[in-house]
Design a protein around this motif. Structure first.
Motif, mmCIF file in Angstrom:
data_model
loop_
_atom_site.group_PDB
_atom_site.id
_atom_site.type_symbol
_atom_site.label_atom_id
_atom_site.label_comp_id
_atom_site.label_asym_id
_atom_site.label_seq_id
_atom_site.Cartn_x
_atom_site.Cartn_y
_atom_site.Cartn_z
ATOM 1 N N LYS A 71 0.828 -1.199 0.000
ATOM 2 C CA LYS A 71 0.000 0.000 0.000
ATOM 3 C C LYS A 71 0.870 1.261 0.000
ATOM 4 O O LYS A 71 2.069 1.207 0.282
ATOM 5 C CB LYS A 71 -0.968 0.011 1.188
ATOM 6 N N PRO A 72 0.306 2.434 -0.309
ATOM 7 C CA PRO A 72 1.101 3.668 -0.330
ATOM 8 C C PRO A 72 1.708 3.979 1.035
ATOM 9 O O PRO A 72 1.039 3.900 2.060
ATOM 10 C CB PRO A 72 0.064 4.738 -0.722
ATOM 11 N N GLY A 73 2.976 4.316 1.039
ATOM 12 C CA GLY A 73 3.672 4.612 2.282
ATOM 13 C C GLY A 73 5.167 4.417 2.124
ATOM 14 O O GLY A 73 5.658 4.110 1.023
ATOM 15 N N PRO A 74 5.950 4.562 3.207
ATOM 16 C CA PRO A 74 7.409 4.516 3.093
ATOM 17 C C PRO A 74 7.953 3.178 2.614
ATOM 18 O O PRO A 74 8.959 3.149 1.895
ATOM 19 C CB PRO A 74 7.890 4.847 4.513
ATOM 20 N N ASP A 75 7.313 2.058 2.970
ATOM 21 C CA ASP A 75 7.826 0.764 2.513
ATOM 22 C C ASP A 75 7.657 0.619 1.003
ATOM 23 O O ASP A 75 8.553 0.118 0.305
ATOM 24 C CB ASP A 75 7.112 -0.372 3.245
ATOM 25 N N ALA A 76 6.502 1.065 0.478
ATOM 26 C CA ALA A 76 6.293 1.015 -0.969
ATOM 27 C C ALA A 76 7.243 1.967 -1.684
ATOM 28 O O ALA A 76 7.834 1.618 -2.717
ATOM 29 C CB ALA A 76 4.850 1.369 -1.301
ATOM 30 N N VAL A 77 7.425 3.166 -1.144
ATOM 31 C CA VAL A 77 8.333 4.133 -1.760
ATOM 32 C C VAL A 77 9.761 3.613 -1.757
ATOM 33 O O VAL A 77 10.525 3.851 -2.701
ATOM 34 C CB VAL A 77 8.244 5.497 -1.055
ATOM 35 N N LEU A 117 -2.225 10.438 -6.223
ATOM 36 C CA LEU A 117 -1.324 9.928 -5.196
ATOM 37 C C LEU A 117 -0.091 10.825 -5.088
ATOM 38 O O LEU A 117 0.381 11.364 -6.101
ATOM 39 C CB LEU A 117 -0.856 8.514 -5.546
ATOM 40 N N PRO A 118 0.470 10.994 -3.903
ATOM 41 C CA PRO A 118 1.717 11.759 -3.790
ATOM 42 C C PRO A 118 2.799 11.155 -4.678
ATOM 43 O O PRO A 118 2.919 9.932 -4.790
ATOM 44 C CB PRO A 118 2.079 11.618 -2.307
ATOM 45 N N ASN A 119 3.575 11.998 -5.313
ATOM 46 C CA ASN A 119 4.671 11.533 -6.147
ATOM 47 C C ASN A 119 5.908 11.264 -5.298
ATOM 48 O O ASN A 119 6.240 12.040 -4.394
ATOM 49 C CB ASN A 119 4.993 12.572 -7.225
ATOM 50 N N ALA A 120 6.583 10.163 -5.593
ATOM 51 C CA ALA A 120 7.770 9.785 -4.828
ATOM 52 C C ALA A 120 8.610 8.829 -5.664
ATOM 53 O O ALA A 120 8.079 8.014 -6.417
ATOM 54 C CB ALA A 120 7.377 9.116 -3.511
ATOM 55 N N GLY A 121 9.928 8.947 -5.553
ATOM 56 C CA GLY A 121 10.811 8.052 -6.280
ATOM 57 C C GLY A 121 12.227 8.570 -6.254
ATOM 58 O O GLY A 121 12.564 9.492 -5.506
ATOM 59 N N SER A 122 13.073 7.966 -7.086
ATOM 60 C CA SER A 122 14.468 8.393 -7.175
ATOM 61 C C SER A 122 14.920 8.355 -8.624
ATOM 62 O O SER A 122 14.530 7.466 -9.387
ATOM 63 C CB SER A 122 15.374 7.487 -6.339
ATOM 64 N N ALA A 165 3.198 12.697 1.495
ATOM 65 C CA ALA A 165 4.488 12.032 1.308
ATOM 66 C C ALA A 165 5.545 12.574 2.260
ATOM 67 O O ALA A 165 6.486 11.852 2.621
ATOM 68 C CB ALA A 165 4.956 12.194 -0.136
ATOM 69 N N ALA A 166 5.410 13.830 2.654
ATOM 70 C CA ALA A 166 6.379 14.412 3.587
ATOM 71 C C ALA A 166 6.427 13.630 4.895
ATOM 72 O O ALA A 166 7.473 13.591 5.572
ATOM 73 C CB ALA A 166 6.033 15.869 3.855
ATOM 74 N N GLU A 167 5.309 12.990 5.257
ATOM 75 C CA GLU A 167 5.256 12.220 6.494
ATOM 76 C C GLU A 167 6.055 10.927 6.403
ATOM 77 O O GLU A 167 6.298 10.271 7.425
ATOM 78 C CB GLU A 167 3.799 11.908 6.839
ATOM 79 N N TRP A 168 6.440 10.540 5.200
ATOM 80 C CA TRP A 168 7.196 9.297 5.011
ATOM 81 C C TRP A 168 8.702 9.506 5.136
ATOM 82 O O TRP A 168 9.475 8.552 5.071
ATOM 83 C CB TRP A 168 6.876 8.697 3.640
ATOM 84 N N LEU A 188 11.813 6.558 5.635
ATOM 85 C CA LEU A 188 12.788 6.302 4.573
ATOM 86 C C LEU A 188 14.206 6.592 5.044
ATOM 87 O O LEU A 188 15.149 5.851 4.714
ATOM 88 C CB LEU A 188 12.448 7.139 3.340
ATOM 89 N N GLU A 189 14.378 7.640 5.815
ATOM 90 C CA GLU A 189 15.705 7.933 6.357
ATOM 91 C C GLU A 189 16.189 6.808 7.270
ATOM 92 O O GLU A 189 17.384 6.518 7.327
ATOM 93 C CB GLU A 189 15.680 9.265 7.088
ATOM 94 N N ALA A 190 15.260 6.160 7.926
ATOM 95 C CA ALA A 190 15.627 5.023 8.778
ATOM 96 C C ALA A 190 16.168 3.859 7.956
ATOM 97 O O ALA A 190 16.900 3.001 8.481
ATOM 98 C CB ALA A 190 14.424 4.572 9.593
ATOM 99 N N LYS A 191 15.830 3.832 6.673
ATOM 100 C CA LYS A 191 16.350 2.804 5.764
ATOM 101 C C LYS A 191 17.583 3.292 4.999
ATOM 102 O O LYS A 191 18.031 2.651 4.050
ATOM 103 C CB LYS A 191 15.264 2.380 4.763
#
Length: 582
Positions: free
Chosen positions: A319-325, A516-521, A534-537, A541-544
């Motif tokens: 689902k949408p969130g930091p793990d998916a991003v 959906l919020p845009n996110a990627g690299s 997405a800012a809440e994620w 992500l920094e923890a990873k």
């Protein structure tokens, strides 16, 4: 109420009503230009027979009326593009180029209408006297950056094969609108307000700005009789009326006559332009078949690489969130690393498309993803079926781009991404009433990198690499399932991949998937869309181990989904586009 108004009026009636209302509908739909990532969600759009999703209500309505008259998806695409030239001039038009992906129920066809470097172009085109790459806008502004436009020839080529209505009829909505005028939307006014260079061109200044130098106000009726005359010429003479004669002479004069940064395009360059039909790049994702444009676009290859890597994990469960991003960003790093090395014009570089999209290769790339930790900077891989390659640096960012998704009553579909590259292109407006592209700055400015020739360097007759990714998805029965695409420069790849995950894994409707919020690299920091959830994620992500940046990501996704009950459409709420149908 807006949808009821569109459905109750003909194309010209809708245009007239909008002019009389002072642009009220456009003002309601457009986001504030001061907050490009903020938006009010748009309602889901549905239709039983056909649908257009495009970047401006007037353009979408023109396409819808062509479909209502029995036109094909290609007929509608011609009408939409020509109206976009008027109402969204900063993004696309006949002075630029486009990629079209078309599904006719049995065959997937891709047409390359990308701009081409003039015959006089040399690799050192964007190097300064000191041998170093020019500053971006020093290269962009003026004739030096203008490539030979391809959009008109593309539209005619497609219409001759798949059009049902007369050529003159599909041009008429834009010609009439150019004569009668349209009201300036908040988005166009806002972009003109932010623009630094356009009013230095006398033709553009007279058209877009008041005598005091300020952009013409929201609600002002803007007429373009010069463009109307150009369209009448195209209606009578076809694309040949653009690539030779008075219009061609005007283009060449505009390019070569720039006072400080002239180009070298000739009438022979225009006469020689050809649209290329290329093999569609298709690949599996879950039970679906995802197809799009191959090189010189890097878009579809990179999208399929991202999807191929994501296929190795259960995205539906995340689902949408930091793990998916995390997975989307890591897949993006790997795809963008390969893109930088291998992708360029296939007429000049042997691009290993088969190897880059090979399932076994993508499985090996997916194995590099650690679910618990970011890899940081990814390195390009060694795909199979590789013969030769050259080094390729990234091209410039395309801010001046648009997209349309169309499905007609017979189930034919068009996904077309269209561009003049930077916002307002080369800031050159012809006396024929349209802006010219700065597409040549999509080439790498450098000619050599790490001792190797750059794949995407400037060369005569070459098409610059693109990130545009017009996409059509088929289901397991080889039936049309979805039509997707977006503007957004090198971020297009991530925008389209995100939307496809939303549609295919998370089973979202197109409007929700687009919003959906845009996110990627892009093989640098993990980029999260500022001003959204997405800012809440960020912390997760920094923890990873991700380096995270919050940036504006002004996508313009247009998506149509085919369902048993009919068509469902979405138009990115970040922009003023709509999805409407019959």
């Amino acid at each position: 109420m807006a949808v009821q108004l569109w459905r109750g009026l003909g194309a010209l009636g809708f245009i007239a009503a909008l002019a009389v209302s002072g642009g009220a509908l456009s003002q309601t739909l457009a986001p504030s230009p001061e907050a490009p990532t903020g938006r009010t969600a748009k309602p889901i759009s549905s239709a039983t027979r056909d649908m257009v999703a495009a970047a401006n209500p007037l353009a979408a309505q023109a396409g819808r009326e062509i479909l209502a008259a029995g036109g094909s998806a290609v007929d509608a695409a011609v009408a939409v593009q020509l109206v976009l030239n008027l109402v969204e001039p900063q993004s696309s038009g006949i002075g630029g180029g486009a990629f079209m992906v078309l599904w006719d129920g049995t065959t997937m066809t891709t047409l390359d209408g990308r701009e081409i470097a003039p015959a006089a172009a040399k690799p050192e085109r964007f190097l300064g006297a000191d041998g170093k790459p020019m500053k971006f806008y020093d290269a962009v502004i003026g004739g030096r950056s203008v490539g030979v436009p391809g959009t008109v020839r593309l539209l005619e080529t497609a219409h001759k094969r798949w059009g049902k209505l007369p050529w003159r009829q599909v041009i008429e909505p834009a010609a009439t609108l150019a004569e009668n005028g349209f009201t300036i939307s908040p988005r166009l006014n806002g972009l003109l307000t932010q623009e630094k260079y356009l009013q230095n061109d006398p033709v553009a200044r007279a058209y877009f700005y008041d005598a005091d130098g300020k952009p013409k106000a929201v609600g002002t009726v803007l007429k373009n009789p010069a463009f109307a005359k150009t369209l009448r010429t195209l209606a009578e003479k076809g694309a040949d009326g653009f690539y030779s004669g008075e219009i061609a002479e005007d283009i060449v004069a505009s390019v070569t006559g720039h006072p400080t940064n002239p180009g070298d395009m000739t009438l022979d360059d225009l006469k020689a332009y050809k649209v290329e039909e290329r093999p569609a790049v298709c690949g599996p994702y879950r039970t679906f078949k995802v197809c799009g444009m191959g090189p010189p676009s890097s878009g579809q290859v990179a999208v399929q690489q991202i999807l191929g890597i994501l296929q190795e994990t259960d995205m539906a469960a995340l689902k949408p969130g930091p793990d998916a991003v995390h997975w989307i960003a890591e897949a993006g790093r790997l795809a963008y690393a390969d893109r930088a090395l291998y992708l360029a014009d296939p007429a000049f570089v042997n691009v290993p498309v088969k190897g880059l999209t090979d399932p076994g290769y993508l499985k090996s790339r997916a194995a590099l993803v650690d679910p618990a930790k970011s890899m940081g900077k990814a390195k390009p891989g060694e795909p199979p079926f590789q013969k030769t390659y050259l080094w390729g640096a990234s091209e410039g960012i395309e801010f001046g781009t648009s997209h349309m998704s169309i499905v007609d009553r017979n189930g034919n579909a068009v996904s077309m991404t269209t561009t003049i590259e930077d916002g307002f292109g080369a800031r050159l407006m012809t006396k024929s009433g349209f802006l010219l592209n700065n597409e040549l700055t999509d080439f790498s400015f450098a000619t050599v990198e790490d001792g190797k020739p750059v794949a995407n360097r400037v060369e005569a007759g070459k098409r610059p690499r693109s990130s545009m990714a017009p996409t059509i998805v088929l289901d397991e029965g080889n039936k049309l399932y979805a039509v997707v695409g977006s503007p957004g420069g090198s971020l297009i790849i991530n925008y389209v991949a995100k939307t496809l995950v939303g549609l295919l894994d998370w089973k979202l409707d197109p409007q929700v998937a687009a919003d959906l919020p845009n996110a990627g690299s892009r093989n640098g920091p993990t980029e999260l869309e500022a001003g959204t959830e997405a800012a809440e994620w960020k912390a997760g992500l920094e923890a990873k181990g991700h380096e995270v940046k919050l940036i504006d990501q002004n996508s313009g996704i247009h998506a149509i989904l085919v369902t048993p009950a009919g068509l469902v459409g979405g138009a990115d709420s970040r922009r003023e586009g709509v999805a409407i149908g019959n």
